[in-house]
Design a protein around this motif. Structure first.
Motif, PDB file in Angstrom:
ATOM      1  N   THR A 416       0.838  -1.187   0.000  1.00 12.17           N
ATOM      2  CA  THR A 416       0.000   0.000   0.000  1.00 12.17           C
ATOM      3  C   THR A 416       0.879   1.244   0.000  1.00 12.17           C
ATOM      4  OG1 THR A 416      -0.183   0.381   2.401  1.00 12.17           O
ATOM      5  CG2 THR A 416      -1.590  -1.320   1.450  1.00 12.17           C
ATOM      6  N   ASN A 417       0.429   2.250  -0.693  1.00 13.40           N
ATOM      7  CA  ASN A 417       1.083   3.558  -0.695  1.00 13.40           C
ATOM      8  C   ASN A 417       0.014   4.632  -0.651  1.00 13.40           C
ATOM      9  OD1 ASN A 417       4.223   3.692  -1.214  1.00 13.40           O
ATOM     10  ND2 ASN A 417       3.448   1.888  -2.321  1.00 13.40           N
ATOM     11  N   ALA A 418       0.249   5.659   0.144  1.00 13.54           N
ATOM     12  CA  ALA A 418      -0.716   6.739   0.263  1.00 13.54           C
ATOM     13  C   ALA A 418       0.011   8.071   0.408  1.00 13.54           C
ATOM     14  CB  ALA A 418      -1.633   6.519   1.461  1.00 13.54           C
ATOM     15  N   LEU A 419      -0.531   9.080  -0.224  1.00 15.79           N
ATOM     16  CA  LEU A 419      -0.088  10.468  -0.074  1.00 15.79           C
ATOM     17  C   LEU A 419      -1.271  11.277   0.427  1.00 15.79           C
ATOM     18  CD1 LEU A 419       1.873  10.910  -3.431  1.00 15.79           C
ATOM     19  CD2 LEU A 419       2.867  10.559  -1.164  1.00 15.79           C
ATOM     20  N   TYR A 420      -1.024  12.143   1.397  1.00 17.60           N
ATOM     21  CA  TYR A 420      -2.137  12.925   1.946  1.00 17.60           C
ATOM     22  C   TYR A 420      -1.659  14.318   2.336  1.00 17.60           C
ATOM     23  CZ  TYR A 420       0.002  11.629   6.427  1.00 17.60           C
ATOM     24  OH  TYR A 420       0.895  11.439   7.456  1.00 17.60           O
ATOM     25  N   ILE A 421      -2.619  15.229   2.392  1.00 16.76           N
ATOM     26  CA  ILE A 421      -2.351  16.588   2.851  1.00 16.76           C
ATOM     27  C   ILE A 421      -3.622  17.127   3.482  1.00 16.76           C
ATOM     28  CG2 ILE A 421      -2.909  17.591   0.583  1.00 16.76           C
ATOM     29  CD1 ILE A 421      -0.770  19.739   1.195  1.00 16.76           C
ATOM     30  N   GLU A 422      -3.463  17.779   4.626  1.00 20.95           N
ATOM     31  CA  GLU A 422      -4.568  18.433   5.326  1.00 20.95           C
ATOM     32  C   GLU A 422      -4.155  19.858   5.661  1.00 20.95           C
ATOM     33  OE1 GLU A 422      -7.380  16.433   8.333  1.00 20.95           O
ATOM     34  OE2 GLU A 422      -5.414  15.528   8.679  1.00 20.95           O
ATOM     35  N   ASP A 423      -5.123  20.760   5.606  1.00 22.35           N
ATOM     36  CA  ASP A 423      -4.835  22.158   5.916  1.00 22.35           C
ATOM     37  C   ASP A 423      -6.007  22.759   6.674  1.00 22.35           C
ATOM     38  OD1 ASP A 423      -3.053  24.601   5.390  1.00 22.35           O
ATOM     39  OD2 ASP A 423      -5.009  25.288   4.692  1.00 22.35           O
ATOM     40  N   ALA A 424      -5.700  23.442   7.765  1.00 26.70           N
ATOM     41  CA  ALA A 424      -6.700  24.185   8.525  1.00 26.70           C
ATOM     42  C   ALA A 424      -6.287  25.647   8.524  1.00 26.70           C
ATOM     43  CB  ALA A 424      -6.807  23.655   9.954  1.00 26.70           C
ATOM     44  N   TYR A 425      -7.153  26.491   8.002  1.00 28.56           N
ATOM     45  CA  TYR A 425      -6.814  27.908   7.850  1.00 28.56           C
ATOM     46  C   TYR A 425      -7.882  28.753   8.535  1.00 28.56           C
ATOM     47  CZ  TYR A 425      -5.326  32.278   5.716  1.00 28.56           C
ATOM     48  OH  TYR A 425      -4.877  33.554   5.522  1.00 28.56           O
ATOM     49  N   SER A 426      -7.432  29.605   9.460  1.00 28.10           N
ATOM     50  CA  SER A 426      -8.339  30.521  10.155  1.00 28.10           C
ATOM     51  C   SER A 426      -8.551  31.743   9.279  1.00 28.10           C
ATOM     52  CB  SER A 426      -7.768  30.919  11.516  1.00 28.10           C
ATOM     53  OG  SER A 426      -7.641  29.805  12.368  1.00 28.10           O
ATOM     54  N   LEU A 427      -9.706  31.797   8.641  1.00 27.00           N
ATOM     55  CA  LEU A 427      -9.999  32.928   7.758  1.00 27.00           C
ATOM     56  C   LEU A 427     -10.086  34.222   8.549  1.00 27.00           C
ATOM     57  CD1 LEU A 427     -12.703  31.171   5.554  1.00 27.00           C
ATOM     58  CD2 LEU A 427     -10.288  31.523   5.022  1.00 27.00           C
ATOM     59  N   ASN A 428     -10.640  34.129   9.755  1.00 23.20           N
ATOM     60  CA  ASN A 428     -10.664  35.239  10.713  1.00 23.20           C
ATOM     61  C   ASN A 428     -10.905  34.629  12.083  1.00 23.20           C
ATOM     62  OD1 ASN A 428     -13.532  34.830  10.971  1.00 23.20           O
ATOM     63  ND2 ASN A 428     -13.815  36.045   9.096  1.00 23.20           N
ATOM     64  N   GLY A 429     -11.248  35.428  13.045  1.00 21.32           N
ATOM     65  CA  GLY A 429     -11.439  34.905  14.386  1.00 21.32           C
ATOM     66  C   GLY A 429     -12.631  33.986  14.528  1.00 21.32           C
ATOM     67  N   SER A 430     -13.510  33.963  13.521  1.00 22.19           N
ATOM     68  CA  SER A 430     -14.737  33.189  13.628  1.00 22.19           C
ATOM     69  C   SER A 430     -14.819  32.016  12.665  1.00 22.19           C
ATOM     70  CB  SER A 430     -15.956  34.101  13.399  1.00 22.19           C
ATOM     71  OG  SER A 430     -15.993  35.147  14.332  1.00 22.19           O
ATOM     72  N   LEU A 431     -14.081  32.055  11.558  1.00 21.84           N
ATOM     73  CA  LEU A 431     -14.216  31.045  10.519  1.00 21.84           C
ATOM     74  C   LEU A 431     -12.942  30.224  10.375  1.00 21.84           C
ATOM     75  CD1 LEU A 431     -16.027  33.132   7.745  1.00 21.84           C
ATOM     76  CD2 LEU A 431     -17.048  31.434   9.269  1.00 21.84           C
ATOM     77  N   LEU A 432     -13.099  28.902  10.429  1.00 23.63           N
ATOM     78  CA  LEU A 432     -11.985  27.984  10.225  1.00 23.63           C
ATOM     79  C   LEU A 432     -12.322  27.076   9.047  1.00 23.63           C
ATOM     80  CD1 LEU A 432      -9.281  26.723  11.289  1.00 23.63           C
ATOM     81  CD2 LEU A 432     -10.723  25.060  12.498  1.00 23.63           C
ATOM     82  N   LEU A 433     -11.461  27.077   8.042  1.00 20.02           N
ATOM     83  CA  LEU A 433     -11.645  26.244   6.857  1.00 20.02           C
ATOM     84  C   LEU A 433     -10.707  25.047   6.941  1.00 20.02           C
ATOM     85  CD1 LEU A 433     -12.991  25.972   4.021  1.00 20.02           C
ATOM     86  CD2 LEU A 433     -10.966  27.161   3.115  1.00 20.02           C
ATOM     87  N   LEU A 434     -11.258  23.843   6.803  1.00 24.64           N
ATOM     88  CA  LEU A 434     -10.468  22.618   6.831  1.00 24.64           C
ATOM     89  C   LEU A 434     -10.605  21.909   5.493  1.00 24.64           C
ATOM     90  CD1 LEU A 434      -8.797  20.493   8.464  1.00 24.64           C
ATOM     91  CD2 LEU A 434     -10.982  19.410   9.027  1.00 24.64           C
ATOM     92  N   ALA A 435      -9.482  21.562   4.884  1.00 27.02           N
ATOM     93  CA  ALA A 435      -9.491  20.858   3.603  1.00 27.02           C
ATOM     94  C   ALA A 435      -8.452  19.756   3.639  1.00 27.02           C
ATOM     95  CB  ALA A 435      -9.213  21.821   2.455  1.00 27.02           C
ATOM     96  N   GLY A 436      -8.745  18.649   2.975  1.00 25.89           N
ATOM     97  CA  GLY A 436      -7.801  17.544   2.926  1.00 25.89           C
ATOM     98  C   GLY A 436      -8.053  16.660   1.723  1.00 25.89           C
ATOM     99  N   VAL A 437      -6.994  16.088   1.194  1.00 26.57           N
ATOM    100  CA  VAL A 437      -7.097  15.120   0.100  1.00 26.57           C
ATOM    101  C   VAL A 437      -6.143  13.970   0.391  1.00 26.57           C
ATOM    102  CG1 VAL A 437      -7.803  16.779  -1.659  1.00 26.57           C
ATOM    103  CG2 VAL A 437      -5.372  16.356  -1.267  1.00 26.57           C
ATOM    104  N   ARG A 438      -6.471  12.801  -0.174  1.00 23.17           N
ATOM    105  CA  ARG A 438      -5.639  11.612   0.028  1.00 23.17           C
ATOM    106  C   ARG A 438      -5.753  10.712  -1.200  1.00 23.17           C
ATOM    107  NH1 ARG A 438      -3.955   8.426   4.900  1.00 23.17           N
ATOM    108  NH2 ARG A 438      -3.607   6.274   4.230  1.00 23.17           N
ATOM    109  N   HIS A 439      -4.629  10.129  -1.564  1.00 22.82           N
ATOM    110  CA  HIS A 439      -4.589   9.156  -2.655  1.00 22.82           C
ATOM    111  C   HIS A 439      -4.016   7.857  -2.111  1.00 22.82           C
ATOM    112  CE1 HIS A 439      -3.861   7.354  -6.611  1.00 22.82           C
ATOM    113  NE2 HIS A 439      -2.660   7.050  -6.181  1.00 22.82           N
TER     114      HIS A 439
END
Length: 699
Positions: A416-439
């Motif tokens: 098995t082989n997998a590549l992944y990336i996750e990112d959490a970005y605070s757009l401001n003090g109220s909004l947090l955007l979480l994105a991730g991809v994996r193969h």
């Protein structure tokens, strides 16, 4: 035919990654003190723990409040206070998870309309042993764990294929330099005896260690159940240099579960007078042996950047020898036994995870590469001949007698082989955007050891998650997420020729919810709505029902509610409720019969838990109820397990600040109920009413 040697191609980059980190060790200077280590669960958790970081739902260590997903954690203190002796006792008190375990699959659950070990992932301290032939055996008991964490819904972005319904992770107690010791001893119904010992302390001037040992036995509340288990968990942490840490684990566990495959139905009903009977043969055997070694190097390149490499070796050996199928014959007033099954699993998995973490300002980022090789050998006595007939009670169980020899059947090598990336970005003090991809890429080579044709198969999965958390205030969050995932049609390690041409199923989920903490954390509640659809399940070809194709689909939608509140200084209530509307959207089975609109097996429409706790001075008490709704055992929905409610209670007395004596009472109403089915003619019955007395020491 020989298996291709894929191990060498996968291990080379693993070795290079380890060498890279080891070279950093040689270049750095030694330090005299340990680095600061964040220990999850250092304080006793009450409530839902929304402020606590959750390492199971994401690799970014977001708090449960900030995570745009349904997450839950059960602390060791909570499990102990409720008297939960097995991990599944604790898990099934969480929201929407029900037990489907049997001696054949080891440990298994149902969540959000999906069931079994190919849809519910189970991990021990973040490591996952790939499922072989639908079987998972760990984690079994909660001793040595600080938390049991649950992520509901697809977790493929974090853990790969086989996690559409939920992900369960048992988080270990961490080594500490401050010395401490804890011990436990218990005696109870079903001839139960158990004991545990755990300790931690300093290792030289720069390290710490922890050791946890546990052993238990009981008769399983049936004749000749004879269940036994034991384990040894060891871990250490050591500061090799000011910027380089070594963490290591070495574990061994043995289980001999009760040799009970269910009680036959009498006239289609549960038979109370057969409650203690065990229709297995006298020399039946079930045994699981698990070993694990893990080493992790973490290099803090800068205050914002850390690179880690984790190498793990896991080995599982399993053995079954049982008569597994029982039918009550009302004319002869006898129980007919068949399926004399002998099976052995030998599984070895070597895995490596190389990961980089970035945490600076408003951005948290993690990226990594995972690689593993798994060798799996399946031995059995197929076609599992043998039969016998015994009286319903007072019978000689006989011995295992099959005309079919036990011999190696097939072997697989899986890379098995997998590549992944996750990112959490605070757009401001109220909004947090979480994105991730994996193969993920799975390459399976199978060799028949009985002369049949072998094959090679490659399966690929791409998964993604996009979520947004909106904090309306410091203690209130709204969230939404879209996530995708995949499940294998059958266990990857036991993929057969018939399924080799199929791809992984595809799942996608839309979820939204709210999380709120009130009165400085004295009350917490969460609510979630979700919809999941899984495509590419196996169905019959409508134009040629003799052929199987991928084209079926199933879906679920539901609502979940969890709450915990301190009612007064001495009282706390915990409650949860899950409603699941699950169905096959498209499924054709043999005889060109459509199952569209039918509910999948093992999925209750409603499940709920309630627990009330009282603590005052040296005394504490608790009482609770678990409700599981009706579950069908077949896709045609013609036969169902009845709904049930079980009542439990505990009473504890702190003799002094170091010693606690506790009485655990289970199934107070002595409810006769089926926890799951093993066939349409036999159900596995839940434990009868019983009590256990434990003594716990902490120094």
């Amino acid at each position: 035919m020989k298996l291709k040697n894929k191990n060498r191609h996968t291990i080379r980059p693993i070795a290079a990654a380890i060498a890279l980190l080891c070279s950093a060790t040689a270049a750095a200077q030694h330090a005299d003190t340990l680095p600061t280590v964040t220990v999850l669960g250092a304080a006793v958790q009450e409530g839902l723990g929304l402020a606590r970081e959750n390492g199971t739902a994401s690799r970014l260590d977001l708090s449960a409040q900030d995570m745009p997903a349904s997450v839950e954690s059960l602390s060791a203190a909570t499990m102990q206070a409720r008297g939960d002796l097995q991990v599944k006792d604790a898990i099934t008190r969480s929201t929407g998870l029900t037990d489907t375990s049997s001696p054949g699959n080891g440990i298994a659950y149902s969540a959000r309309g999906f069931s079994g070990n190919n849809a519910i992932a189970m991990l021990e301290h973040g490591q996952r042993l790939l499922v072989g032939s639908g079987t998972a055996t760990s984690p079994a008991d909660p001793w040595g764990y600080e938390y049991i964490e649950v992520l509901r819904g697809p977790g493929s972005v974090v853990y790969g294929s086989g996690s559409t319904g939920a992900t369960i992770n048992a988080v270990r107690k961490a080594p500490q330099r401050a010395a401490s010791l804890e011990a436990m001893a218990g005696i109870g119904g079903g001839k139960a005896l158990r004991a545990g010992l755990g300790g931690t302390g300093a290792l030289g001037g720069k390290g710490a260690f922890r050791v946890d040992a546990y052993a238990g036995r009981s008769d399983g509340f049936v004749d000749r159940g004879d269940a036994r288990n034991g384990k040894l968990l060891t871990s250490l942490t050591y500061a090799l240099t000011p910027d380089l840490d070594l963490d290591a684990q070495l574990d061994h566990a043995e289980q001999k579960p009760r040799r009970y495959f269910g009680t036959p139905l009498v006239n289609g009903r549960l038979a109370g007078h057969l409650r203690n009977e065990n229709y297995n043969v006298g020399d039946a055997d079930i045994e699981y042996v698990d070993d694990k070694a893990v080493a992790r190097l973490t290099w803090r390149v800068s205050p914002a950047l850390a690179i880690s490499n984790e190498l793990a070796y896991m080995k599982a050996r399993r053995n079954w020898r049982n008569a597994e199928y029982y039918v009550y014959n009302p004319v002869a007033n006898a129980v007919e036994r068949s399926d004399y099954i002998a099976i052995q699993h030998d599984q070895e998995q070597t895995a490596n995870r190389l990961e980089a973490r970035w945490n600076a300002g408003a951005n948290k980022l993690v990226a990594g590469w995972e690689a593993a090789t798994v060798n799996f050998l399946h031995t059995n006595n197929s076609p599992y001949g043998g039969s016998s007939t015994v009286a319903p009670t007072g019978f000689d169980p006989g011995v295992f007698d099959s005309p079919d020899p036990l011999r190696p059947n097939f072997a697989t090598d899986t890379a098995t082989n997998a590549l992944y990336i996750e990112d959490a970005y605070s757009l401001n003090g109220s909004l947090l955007l979480l994105a991730g991809v994996r193969h993920d890429r799975y390459e399976v080579d199978r060799v028949s050891l009985l002369g049949a044709a072998g094959f090679s198969a490659t399966l690929i999965s791409n998964s993604a998650r996009l979520g947004l958390t909106w904090k309306l205030g410091p203690s209130t969050s709204l969230y939404g997420q879209y996530s995708t995932g995949s499940d294998p049609l059958t266990s990857l390690l036991s993929l057969n020729l018939a399924n080799a041409r199929y791809k992984l199923t595809r799942s996608r989920q839309v979820e939204g919810g709210v999380k709120q903490s009130l009165a400085n954390g004295k009350a917490e509640w969460t609510a979630a709505l979700y919809r999941i659809r899984k495509d590419d399940i196996i169905t019959r070809d409508p134009s040629n029902p003799a052929l199987s194709i991928q084209g079926g689909s199933q879906s679920s939608q539901g609502a979940e509610f969890s709450a915990s509140a301190s009612l007064a200084a001495a009282w706390r209530v915990d409650a949860n409720l899950a409603y699941t509307d699950a169905q096959f959207d498209s499924l054709i089975e043999g005889g060109n019969i459509s199952r569209a609109g039918k509910r999948p097996t093992d999925v209750p429409e409603t499940s709920a838990n309630l627990w009330l706790t009282y603590k005052a001075d040296a005394w504490r008490a608790g009482a609770g109820a678990r409700y599981v709704g009706k579950r069908y055992i077949d896709n045609g929905n013609t036969q169902a397990l009845p709904a049930y409610t079980v009542l439990d209670a505990t009473l504890g007395w702190n003799v002094n600040r170091n010693v606690l004596v506790q009485l655990n009472l289970r199934n107070l109403g002595d409810k006769l109920y089926a926890s799951t089915s093993y066939s349409d003619s036999q159900y596995l019955l839940g434990d009868r009413r019983h009590a256990e007395l434990t003594v716990q020491w902490r120094y």
